[in-house]
Design a protein around this motif. Structure first.
Motif, PDB file in Angstrom:
ATOM      1  N   PRO A  66       0.833  -1.208   0.000  1.00 39.72           N
ATOM      2  CA  PRO A  66       0.000   0.000   0.000  1.00 39.72           C
ATOM      3  C   PRO A  66       0.866   1.255   0.000  1.00 39.72           C
ATOM      4  N   ILE A  67       0.527   2.177  -0.884  1.00 30.54           N
ATOM      5  CA  ILE A  67       1.239   3.442  -0.984  1.00 30.54           C
ATOM      6  C   ILE A  67       0.237   4.562  -0.745  1.00 30.54           C
ATOM      7  N   GLU A  68       0.445   5.288   0.330  1.00 30.98           N
ATOM      8  CA  GLU A  68      -0.471   6.360   0.689  1.00 30.98           C
ATOM      9  C   GLU A  68      -0.206   7.576  -0.196  1.00 30.98           C
ATOM     10  N   THR A  69      -1.292   8.175  -0.688  1.00 34.96           N
ATOM     11  CA  THR A  69      -1.215   9.428  -1.428  1.00 34.96           C
ATOM     12  C   THR A  69      -2.279  10.368  -0.857  1.00 34.96           C
ATOM     13  N   PRO A  70      -2.210  11.652  -1.155  1.00 33.95           N
ATOM     14  CA  PRO A  70      -3.257  12.566  -0.680  1.00 33.95           C
ATOM     15  C   PRO A  70      -4.636  12.240  -1.249  1.00 33.95           C
ATOM     16  N   PHE A  71      -4.689  11.375  -2.259  1.00 35.46           N
ATOM     17  CA  PHE A  71      -5.947  11.100  -2.942  1.00 35.46           C
ATOM     18  C   PHE A  71      -6.498   9.707  -2.638  1.00 35.46           C
ATOM     19  N   GLY A  72      -5.799   8.964  -1.807  1.00 33.25           N
ATOM     20  CA  GLY A  72      -6.215   7.603  -1.486  1.00 33.25           C
ATOM     21  C   GLY A  72      -5.018   6.671  -1.455  1.00 33.25           C
ATOM     22  N   THR A  73      -5.320   5.391  -1.370  1.00 34.74           N
ATOM     23  CA  THR A  73      -4.256   4.371  -1.288  1.00 34.74           C
ATOM     24  C   THR A  73      -4.164   3.611  -2.601  1.00 34.74           C
ATOM     25  N   ILE A  74      -2.934   3.497  -3.097  1.00 30.45           N
ATOM     26  CA  ILE A  74      -2.685   2.729  -4.307  1.00 30.45           C
ATOM     27  C   ILE A  74      -1.865   1.505  -3.924  1.00 30.45           C
ATOM     28  N   TYR A  75      -2.130   0.385  -4.575  1.00 31.88           N
ATOM     29  CA  TYR A  75      -1.412  -0.858  -4.294  1.00 31.88           C
ATOM     30  C   TYR A  75      -0.491  -1.165  -5.465  1.00 31.88           C
ATOM     31  N   SER A  76       0.772  -1.379  -5.157  1.00 27.67           N
ATOM     32  CA  SER A  76       1.765  -1.574  -6.214  1.00 27.67           C
ATOM     33  C   SER A  76       1.505  -2.865  -6.977  1.00 27.67           C
ATOM     34  N   ALA A  77       1.957  -2.871  -8.223  1.00 25.17           N
ATOM     35  CA  ALA A  77       1.707  -3.988  -9.132  1.00 25.17           C
ATOM     36  C   ALA A  77       2.746  -5.084  -8.973  1.00 25.17           C
ATOM     37  N   ASN A  78       2.375  -6.266  -9.380  1.00 23.36           N
ATOM     38  CA  ASN A  78       3.271  -7.422  -9.448  1.00 23.36           C
ATOM     39  C   ASN A  78       4.143  -7.274 -10.689  1.00 23.36           C
ATOM     40  N   ILE A  79       5.457  -7.171 -10.495  1.00 21.12           N
ATOM     41  CA  ILE A  79       6.355  -7.050 -11.651  1.00 21.12           C
ATOM     42  C   ILE A  79       7.275  -8.266 -11.756  1.00 21.12           C
ATOM     43  N   THR A  80       6.860  -9.388 -11.175  1.00 22.89           N
ATOM     44  CA  THR A  80       7.582 -10.642 -11.417  1.00 22.89           C
ATOM     45  C   THR A  80       7.186 -11.165 -12.787  1.00 22.89           C
ATOM     46  N   PRO A  81       7.919 -12.152 -13.329  1.00 20.92           N
ATOM     47  CA  PRO A  81       7.602 -12.656 -14.669  1.00 20.92           C
ATOM     48  C   PRO A  81       6.439 -13.640 -14.727  1.00 20.92           C
ATOM     49  N   ASP A  82       5.532 -13.600 -13.760  1.00 18.82           N
ATOM     50  CA  ASP A  82       4.323 -14.416 -13.867  1.00 18.82           C
ATOM     51  C   ASP A  82       3.527 -13.929 -15.069  1.00 18.82           C
ATOM     52  N   PRO A  83       3.137 -14.825 -15.997  1.00 17.02           N
ATOM     53  CA  PRO A  83       2.511 -14.369 -17.236  1.00 17.02           C
ATOM     54  C   PRO A  83       1.083 -13.866 -17.061  1.00 17.02           C
TER      55      PRO A  83
END
Length: 417
Positions: A66-83
């Motif tokens: 979870p990444i807090e921003t002034p506009f809400g919470t965003i969840y970072s993406a999976n950047i592993t090589p799972d297709p």
């Protein structure tokens, strides 16, 4: 011919052909150019990719942080090589477009919590090397959680307007008037390092204020101090060795890293080459000073109250003269974070304590204890005001309201997870 001989022959044939496919979960990681992937590993470290794309207790690069921003919470993406849930099926073109333009493989627009406004400056060759490295990490099946944004920001089409107003794509262009070292530092700071994403104030739309670049910014109830050439609040009193050492070890004779910067050093800058750190230092030392308004002298009754609290609670570690103990407790005298026009980080450390960066070169994992449980808002304001104006320091007074607001904000953020 024995089974072991056949396996050895097969491995030898594969190596002669220039590639090797690992069995099991690494089957997608075809090693065609180890040097390229090693460059990608170092570049991914410079970009601090693992920090945002790894949840607490999660698999590396699998996202869901979870990444807090002034506009809400965003969840970072999976950047592993799972297709299916990662980027395993992305082409080089799609990966470059995400880094360069902020557009994902399926065409949806990314939020600038993913710092593509900075990554756009990274060269195509370096982006390709990063992708080559990411294809060697363990694939993890981990769908990305929906972001918690309110209307209209929960519709990504809104980012088209944001990009039109605040985003200019384009790779870094060297300044021919500067040295190769300076240009390397500028490339890292302005691009992969995305230092300005934290160390630059933002406008009401979450875009960096380009007329105040590197002059300090708020992030998740911390304050990233100015990197400009100011004597009190910036890096004017640091030399390039001070900067390089801080980025490598998390401390120098002037300060110690706490909070988000300690994490950046652990996951990113401590893994960079000495040459790159020296280049960054060279570039940062070239940033000019900024013209800031002077602060009013604090109320002397408040200063005296703060001095008494400091003598009782703080001087055992930081010493009566604020100089700390070299290699153990950081100096407060002359510290740029202490004198920042925004006292957020000083208050945060007093309230909640923190863990200093601990690296192989500086393995002492000292912690600052929390005083929020034993000091009132007014007492914390008083001792912070004293520290910001003692031993030659000069900065604005801190109010109890500022401490109260920060206490509530930190408690609210902690209760959300």
């Amino acid at each position: 011919m024995t089974k072991h001989t056949l396996l050895a022959l097969a491995a030898t044939t594969a190596l002669i052909g220039g590639w090797l496919v690992f069995p099991g979960p690494f089957a997608q990681a075809q090693i065609g150019d180890f040097a390229r992937q090693e460059r990608g590993r170092r570049l991914a470290a410079a970009g601090d990719c693992v920090a945002c794309h790894t949840a607490d207790g999660g698999k590396p690069f699998a996202g869901d942080r979870p990444i807090e921003t002034p506009f809400g919470t965003i969840y970072s993406a999976n950047i592993t090589p799972d297709p299916e849930t990662g980027i395993g099926a992305w082409t080089e073109e799609q990966f470059y477009r995400a880094m360069h333009e902020g557009i994902a493989a399926d065409g949806h627009r990314l939020y600038p919590a993913f710092p593509y406004p900075w990554f756009t400056k990274v060269s195509r060759a370096d982006v390709d090397d990063i992708r080559a490295y990411l294809r060697t990490v363990e694939p993890v099946r981990a769908p990305t959680r929906a972001n918690e944004f309110t209307w209209p920001l929960n519709h990504r089409i809104a980012m088209a307007g944001w990009n039109e107003l605040f985003f200019t794509p384009g790779e870094f262009q060297p300044d021919k008037r500067q040295s190769a070292e300076w240009n390397r530092g500028a490339y890292l700071v302005e691009g992969l390092g995305h230092c300005g994403a934290c160390h630059t104030p933002k406008n009401m739309f979450g875009s960096a204020k380009t007329d105040q670049m590197y002059q300090g910014g708020e992030i998740q109830n911390w304050y990233a101090p100015s990197l400009a050439g100011d004597r009190r609040q910036g890096l004017a009193s640091w030399d390039t060795e001070d900067i390089a050492r801080f980025l490598k070890t998390g401390r120098n004779d002037r300060t110690t890293a706490y909070g988000p910067m300690a994490e950046v050093i652990k996951d990113s800058t401590s893994k960079m080459s000495d040459e790159d750190l020296q280049a960054i230092a060279t570039y940062l030392k070239s940033l000019p000073a900024t013209a800031r308004q002077g602060s009013e002298a604090p109320d002397q009754d408040v200063v005296r109250a703060g001095q008494a609290i400091y003598a009782d609670q703080c001087s055992a570690c930081h010493q009566s003269g604020g100089v700390g103990v070299k290699g153990l407790f950081p100096s407060l005298k002359g510290d740029a974070v202490v004198q920042s026009h925004q006292p957020l980080s000083v208050l945060r450390i007093i309230l909640n304590g923190g863990h200093a960066a601990s690296m192989p070169e500086s393995p002492n994992p000292l912690s600052m204890p929390s005083f929020g449980w034993k000091l009132t808002d007014g007492q914390i304001a008083s001792v912070a005001t004293y520290v910001r104006n003692a031993w030659g320091n000069k900065a604005g007074a801190v109010s109890s309201d500022e401490v109260r607001d920060l206490r509530k904000s930190v408690e609210s953020a902690a209760s959300a997870y």
